[in-house]
Write a protein that holds these residues in place. Structure first.
Motif, PDB file in Angstrom:
ATOM      1  N   VAL A  27       0.833  -1.210   0.000  1.00 49.35           N
ATOM      2  CA  VAL A  27       0.000   0.000   0.000  1.00 49.35           C
ATOM      3  C   VAL A  27       0.863   1.253   0.000  1.00 49.35           C
ATOM      4  N   HIS A  28       2.039   1.186   0.645  1.00 45.83           N
ATOM      5  CA  HIS A  28       2.938   2.336   0.629  1.00 45.83           C
ATOM      6  C   HIS A  28       3.518   2.552  -0.772  1.00 45.83           C
ATOM      7  N   LEU A  29       3.848   1.445  -1.476  1.00 50.19           N
ATOM      8  CA  LEU A  29       4.366   1.589  -2.831  1.00 50.19           C
ATOM      9  C   LEU A  29       3.277   2.098  -3.761  1.00 50.19           C
ATOM     10  N   TRP A  30       2.029   1.603  -3.593  1.00 45.12           N
ATOM     11  CA  TRP A  30       0.921   2.150  -4.379  1.00 45.12           C
ATOM     12  C   TRP A  30       0.812   3.650  -4.149  1.00 45.12           C
ATOM     13  N   ALA A  31       0.859   4.050  -2.879  1.00 42.05           N
ATOM     14  CA  ALA A  31       0.743   5.473  -2.553  1.00 42.05           C
ATOM     15  C   ALA A  31       1.917   6.259  -3.124  1.00 42.05           C
ATOM     16  N   LEU A  32       3.107   5.666  -3.075  1.00 39.83           N
ATOM     17  CA  LEU A  32       4.283   6.351  -3.606  1.00 39.83           C
ATOM     18  C   LEU A  32       4.195   6.464  -5.121  1.00 39.83           C
ATOM     19  N   ALA A  33       3.808   5.353  -5.797  1.00 39.82           N
ATOM     20  CA  ALA A  33       3.702   5.370  -7.257  1.00 39.82           C
ATOM     21  C   ALA A  33       2.647   6.371  -7.723  1.00 39.82           C
ATOM     22  N   VAL A  34       1.467   6.345  -7.093  1.00 36.03           N
ATOM     23  CA  VAL A  34       0.403   7.290  -7.470  1.00 36.03           C
ATOM     24  C   VAL A  34       0.761   8.695  -7.003  1.00 36.03           C
ATOM     25  N   MET A 221      12.898   2.767  -6.374  1.00 40.27           N
ATOM     26  CA  MET A 221      14.034   3.202  -5.552  1.00 40.27           C
ATOM     27  C   MET A 221      13.746   3.057  -4.061  1.00 40.27           C
ATOM     28  N   SER A 222      12.537   2.592  -3.719  1.00 39.46           N
ATOM     29  CA  SER A 222      12.228   2.277  -2.332  1.00 39.46           C
ATOM     30  C   SER A 222      12.478   0.808  -2.032  1.00 39.46           C
ATOM     31  N   ALA A 223      13.064   0.070  -2.985  1.00 37.60           N
ATOM     32  CA  ALA A 223      13.189  -1.388  -2.860  1.00 37.60           C
ATOM     33  C   ALA A 223      13.896  -1.813  -1.582  1.00 37.60           C
ATOM     34  N   GLU A 224      14.942  -1.080  -1.200  1.00 39.86           N
ATOM     35  CA  GLU A 224      15.703  -1.458  -0.008  1.00 39.86           C
ATOM     36  C   GLU A 224      14.997  -1.055   1.285  1.00 39.86           C
ATOM     37  N   GLU A 225      13.828  -0.402   1.143  1.00 40.14           N
ATOM     38  CA  GLU A 225      13.048  -0.023   2.313  1.00 40.14           C
ATOM     39  C   GLU A 225      11.705  -0.746   2.352  1.00 40.14           C
ATOM     40  N   MET A 226      11.537  -1.736   1.469  1.00 37.13           N
ATOM     41  CA  MET A 226      10.322  -2.553   1.463  1.00 37.13           C
ATOM     42  C   MET A 226      10.552  -3.844   2.243  1.00 37.13           C
ATOM     43  N   VAL A 227       9.514  -4.304   2.922  1.00 35.68           N
ATOM     44  CA  VAL A 227       9.621  -5.510   3.742  1.00 35.68           C
ATOM     45  C   VAL A 227       9.871  -6.737   2.865  1.00 35.68           C
ATOM     46  N   ASN A 228       9.150  -6.843   1.750  1.00 39.67           N
ATOM     47  CA  ASN A 228       9.281  -7.999   0.859  1.00 39.67           C
ATOM     48  C   ASN A 228       9.298  -7.515  -0.585  1.00 39.67           C
ATOM     49  N   PRO A 229      10.416  -6.964  -1.052  1.00 37.05           N
ATOM     50  CA  PRO A 229      10.439  -6.319  -2.365  1.00 37.05           C
ATOM     51  C   PRO A 229      10.125  -7.255  -3.521  1.00 37.05           C
ATOM     52  N   GLN A 230      10.591  -8.511  -3.449  1.00 41.52           N
ATOM     53  CA  GLN A 230      10.362  -9.424  -4.565  1.00 41.52           C
ATOM     54  C   GLN A 230       8.878  -9.655  -4.834  1.00 41.52           C
ATOM     55  N   LYS A 231       8.079  -9.679  -3.811  1.00 39.94           N
ATOM     56  CA  LYS A 231       6.643  -9.910  -3.954  1.00 39.94           C
ATOM     57  C   LYS A 231       5.859  -8.609  -4.104  1.00 39.94           C
ATOM     58  N   ASP A 232       6.233  -7.615  -3.324  1.00 38.89           N
ATOM     59  CA  ASP A 232       5.375  -6.433  -3.177  1.00 38.89           C
ATOM     60  C   ASP A 232       5.559  -5.388  -4.263  1.00 38.89           C
ATOM     61  N   ILE A 233       6.727  -5.343  -4.917  1.00 37.01           N
ATOM     62  CA  ILE A 233       6.970  -4.299  -5.912  1.00 37.01           C
ATOM     63  C   ILE A 233       5.979  -4.420  -7.069  1.00 37.01           C
ATOM     64  N   SER A 234       5.796  -5.627  -7.598  1.00 36.74           N
ATOM     65  CA  SER A 234       4.882  -5.783  -8.735  1.00 36.74           C
ATOM     66  C   SER A 234       3.449  -5.438  -8.345  1.00 36.74           C
ATOM     67  N   VAL A 235       3.016  -5.816  -7.132  1.00 33.82           N
ATOM     68  CA  VAL A 235       1.655  -5.506  -6.668  1.00 33.82           C
ATOM     69  C   VAL A 235       1.456  -3.990  -6.582  1.00 33.82           C
ATOM     70  N   GLY A 236       2.400  -3.300  -5.946  1.00 33.22           N
ATOM     71  CA  GLY A 236       2.294  -1.853  -5.792  1.00 33.22           C
ATOM     72  C   GLY A 236       2.339  -1.126  -7.114  1.00 33.22           C
ATOM     73  N   PHE A 237       3.262  -1.548  -8.010  1.00 32.67           N
ATOM     74  CA  PHE A 237       3.409  -0.897  -9.306  1.00 32.67           C
ATOM     75  C   PHE A 237       2.169  -1.062 -10.181  1.00 32.67           C
ATOM     76  N   LEU A 238       1.694  -2.289 -10.320  1.00 31.34           N
ATOM     77  CA  LEU A 238       0.603  -2.541 -11.259  1.00 31.34           C
ATOM     78  C   LEU A 238      -0.714  -1.936 -10.776  1.00 31.34           C
ATOM     79  N   SER A 239      -0.951  -1.951  -9.482  1.00 37.65           N
ATOM     80  CA  SER A 239      -2.155  -1.287  -8.964  1.00 37.65           C
ATOM     81  C   SER A 239      -2.048   0.224  -9.153  1.00 37.65           C
TER      82      SER A 239
END
Length: 458
Positions: A27-34, A221-239
């Motif tokens: 949800v933080h990556l979604w918020a950051l991307a949007v 660029m938040s990858a090193e601050e995400m709890v589970n980047p391998q799983k969560d980056i694609s979810v946050g980006f695509l949403s």
């Protein structure tokens, strides 16, 4: 030296071991991307009306949207396979070598250092529109400095703030659409001439169509601050991408259908101006949209400042830039000089007051970065077929479409934006000179800096 992603350590100028903090969820990556992009709905894009008219801008938005959808799918593969704060710089360095890693990082910095001044100018414009006694440039400078300070305060604070202002800004857009829809007239949208400047106008509108999506990739660029980047980056980006697509077309078409586009094609507060023709200048609803619009601008200003600071930090950690830029504050865990020095450059650009030129400079950096990143994807697929890829794009069809659309966007920028191109070429020339004199002397091996990425979470 092998280092797990969950305890990524680096050495700063003072040779102290430091790390970024893992606190971010999808949800933080979604918020950051949007949030990085949402200001593109509140200002900037409407300059495209002057370039190509309403239909010309809408036509420009179609290939730009196809490009961003395919690019984000491709970029998600890179970001999950190589979850690194350097984002595009790291992908190109691993795929294409040290020089192209540097050039992709510089391209990213051009995008992220020149986008905040355009947004800060719009903040100044929105504030001045509400409170005419406050000069635009005064509000611009105060906003810029304030959000550098908020970013300095720490990632958890920054991410929570970004989530709140993004949600408020999105609610504001929905309210704007609801206020505009009953007054939408197709005849306004289809007013003759449909293409006042022909196909050349469509191409000239491309930079402003890009502004609807520019900087979404900064979430990587938040990858090193995400709890589970391998799983969560694609979810946050695509949403986030899905949200932005709806926003872009709804905002453009509804605005063109409720106002004479000539009234909003050269100002930094098009939404309240468009509504003022319906509800009256100074009415409560217009002032409300003007006020909420500030949240959209703030979300992007805050998010992109985050992005340039992480890119600067990562390039300094690598050795591309001076080591002091990789210094992490021991309490707040934020890259202090990575926030301050690019902020000074951006502030200087803001003081020019040339919003449309600054937008185009930023667009140049973004498109060049996109192309280098996509080339890196192709090379890595060939060179490292066994690289762990938690998210895989439909290869090679989607990346090929993305490259074609990116080349179209770059061609449009070169063809129609000579003033911005001159500035961009000057920046690249200085960057290349710096690289061959200083920047290639102390580059750390990829594995030493970040550990063996293939074994993450194994």
């Amino acid at each position: 030296m092998e280092t797990s992603i969950k305890s990524t350590a680096v050495r700063t100028a003072g040779e102290e071991s430091v790390k970024l903090t893992r606190v971010l969820k999808p949800v933080h990556l979604w918020a950051l991307a949007v949030g990085l992009v949402i200001s593109g709905n509140y200002f900037g894009w409407s300059y495209g009306f002057a370039a190509g008219g309403a239909i010309g801008l809408a036509l420009a938005l179609i290939p730009v949207t196809i490009f961003y959808v395919t690019f984000i799918l491709s970029y998600s593969e890179l970001a999950t396979a190589i979850p690194h704060a350097g984002g595009p710089s790291a992908y190109a360095r691993r795929g294409l070598g040290k020089f192209w890693g540097y050039m992709n990082g510089i391209s990213c910095l051009i995008e992220f250092v020149f986008a905040p001044p355009a947004i800060a100018l719009a903040v100044g414009g929105y504030i001045h529109n509400m409170l005419p006694g406050i000069p635009v440039l005064t509000a611009t400078v105060i906003a810029f400095l304030l959000f550098i300070f908020i970013n300095y305060w720490g990632m958890k604070t920054s991410a929570t703030f970004e989530l709140i202002v993004t949600v408020v800004a999105l609610v504001g857009l929905v309210l704007y659409w609801a206020l505009a829809l009953p007054h939408f007239e197709l005849s306004r949208l289809m007013a003759e001439p449909l293409l006042p400047n022909g196909m050349e106008g469509v191409m000239a509108a491309v930079p402003f169509a890009i502004w609807f999506y520019l900087a979404i990739e900064g979430g990587a660029m938040s990858a090193e601050e995400m709890v589970n980047p391998q799983k969560d980056i694609s979810v946050g980006f695509l949403s986030g991408m899905g949200t932005l697509m709806v926003m872009a077309f709804a905002t453009l078409l509804l605005t063109a259908g409720i106002t004479d586009t000539k009234l909003v094609d050269s100002i930094d507060f098009p939404l309240p101006m468009a509504l003022s023709g319906i509800y009256g200048e100074g009415s409560f609803l217009v002032l409300l949209i003007n006020f909420i619009g500030l949240f959209g601008l703030i979300a992007s200003l805050h998010g992109i400042i985050f992005g340039y600071s992480r890119q600067t930090f990562a390039m300094a950690r690598t050795g591309y830039l001076p080591k002091f830029l990789a210094y992490i504050h021991p309490k707040h865990r934020t890259p202090v000089w990575g926030l301050i020095l690019p902020g000074i450059i951006g502030l200087g650009a803001a003081l020019t007051g040339l919003t449309n030129v600054v937008i185009t400079i930023s667009a140049f950096g973004s498109v060049i970065m996109y192309i280098i990143s996509l080339v890196s994807l192709f090379v890595l697929r060939s060179k490292e077929p066994d690289l762990k890829r938690p998210f895989k794009v439909a290869y090679p069809v989607v990346p090929v479409i993305s490259v074609a659309m990116a080349v179209f966007c770059l061609g449009s920028l070169v063809y129609t934006s000579s003033e911005a191109l001159t500035w961009v070429l000057g920046v690249y020339a200085l960057a290349v000179i710096y690289y061959f004199i200083w920047g290639n002397k102390n580059i750390r091996p990829f594995e030493e800096e970040f550990g063996v990425l293939d074994e993450l979470d194994s």
